[in-house]
Design a protein around this motif. Structure first.
Motif, PDB file in Angstrom:
ATOM      1  N   ASP A 170     -17.459  10.177  -8.741  1.00 22.99           N
ATOM      2  CA  ASP A 170     -16.127   9.733  -8.477  1.00 22.99           C
ATOM      3  C   ASP A 170     -15.172   9.261  -9.548  1.00 22.99           C
ATOM      4  N   LEU A 171     -15.727   8.460 -10.346  1.00 18.45           N
ATOM      5  CA  LEU A 171     -15.051   8.059 -11.599  1.00 18.45           C
ATOM      6  C   LEU A 171     -14.552   9.297 -12.262  1.00 18.45           C
TER       7      LEU A 171
ATOM      8  N   GLU B 184     -23.191   9.005  -7.175  1.00 21.58           N
ATOM      9  CA  GLU B 184     -21.981   9.183  -6.710  1.00 21.58           C
ATOM     10  C   GLU B 184     -20.844   8.222  -7.223  1.00 21.58           C
ATOM     11  N   ARG B 185     -20.776   7.247  -7.691  1.00 21.29           N
ATOM     12  CA  ARG B 185     -19.642   6.361  -8.208  1.00 21.29           C
ATOM     13  C   ARG B 185     -19.507   7.159  -9.545  1.00 21.29           C
TER      14      ARG B 185
ATOM     15  N   SER C  11     -17.272   1.365  -2.401  1.00 17.37           N
ATOM     16  CA  SER C  11     -18.062   2.422  -3.078  1.00 17.37           C
ATOM     17  C   SER C  11     -19.239   1.673  -3.675  1.00 17.37           C
TER      18      SER C  11
ATOM     19  N   LYS D  63     -22.140   3.646  -1.909  1.00 18.66           N
ATOM     20  CA  LYS D  63     -22.573   5.021  -2.678  1.00 18.66           C
ATOM     21  C   LYS D  63     -23.660   4.711  -3.494  1.00 18.66           C
TER      22      LYS D  63
ATOM     23  N   LYS E  28     -11.494  -0.252  -2.086  1.00 20.85           N
ATOM     24  CA  LYS E  28     -12.008   1.286  -2.166  1.00 20.85           C
ATOM     25  C   LYS E  28     -13.378   1.044  -3.225  1.00 20.85           C
ATOM     26  N   ARG E  29     -13.219  -0.125  -4.269  1.00 19.13           N
ATOM     27  CA  ARG E  29     -14.206  -0.387  -5.133  1.00 19.13           C
ATOM     28  C   ARG E  29     -15.352  -1.083  -4.387  1.00 19.13           C
TER      29      ARG E  29
ATOM     30  N   ASN F 160     -14.161  12.294 -11.422  1.00 20.85           N
ATOM     31  CA  ASN F 160     -12.949  13.240 -10.931  1.00 20.85           C
ATOM     32  C   ASN F 160     -11.839  12.371 -10.610  1.00 20.85           C
ATOM     33  N   GLU F 161     -11.769  11.181 -10.276  1.00 22.61           N
ATOM     34  CA  GLU F 161     -10.496  10.339 -10.199  1.00 22.61           C
ATOM     35  C   GLU F 161      -9.855  10.025 -11.432  1.00 22.61           C
TER      36      GLU F 161
END
Length: 188
Positions: free
Chosen positions: A152-153, A148-149, A140, A144, A136-137, A155-156
């Motif tokens: 994502d960080l 965006e990265r 990304s 992305k 996944k990393r 949010n996750e």
């Protein structure tokens, strides 16, 4: 030690006999903030389960380290490639906070795999999980934008942003601290 059993039981239930064997191999260790638990060029000999603290994985560079991972409470950490191949590590692992962990050495881990009914299943599922995180990393980083990265960080893993210096987060998403500052200004 209950937290590691709870974690393992979520992966695959371990009977009491197997748990007694596995837990007899565990040793509690404590590290101060900013302690290297794996140094560049050293061979990884342990698998750790974090019960308290934050860990960073990085490649040391003269101008700026390249951070490629963070781990928190209730997660395993190891220099997995070095542990598997018994070759020197190409990166370092350090504590970012005061940290407490349960450790098992590789020889004992192999005994757990050989002598318990679910040791291999748990090991395989953990390896699969590490692969998915790494995949996944990579995707990304290749597909992305830095913004965006970062989002994502955020949010996750919002806890990451609260406890980790921005220079490490910038390195993790592949930008300079100045570029991260601009990204954060645009978002807010």
């Amino acid at each position: 030690m209950n937290e590691i059993r709870d974690f393992i039981d979520k992966i695959s239930k371990m009977n009491n006999t197997d748990w007694a064997f596995f837990s007899s191999k565990l040793k509690k260790v404590k590290y101060s903030k900013n302690t290297k638990i794996l140094e560049l060029g050293k061979i990884e000999r342990h698998l750790y389960f974090i019960t308290k603290g934050i860990i960073r994985l990085y490649i040391p560079k003269e101008d700026a380290d390249i951070t490629f991972g963070f781990l928190f409470e209730n997660e395993f950490v190891t220099g997995y490639d070095s542990l598997l191949t018994e070759t020197p590590s190409a990166y370092e692992i350090e504590t970012l906070t005061e940290t407490e962990m349960w450790q098992i050495n590789n020889m004992d881990l192999q005994e757990v795999y050989a002598h318990t009914s679910v040791g291999n299943i748990i090991g395989r599922k953990m390896a699969e999980n590490m692969y998915l995180i790494k995949s996944k990393r990579e995707l990304s980083l290749l597909s992305k934008t830095a913004e965006e990265r970062y989002l994502d960080l955020f949010n996750e893993r919002p806890n990451l942003l609260q406890h980790i210096p921005l220079k490490y987060i910038a390195s993790y998403i592949g930008v300079t601290p100045q570029a991260l500052s601009r990204i954060r200004k645009r978002i807010t």
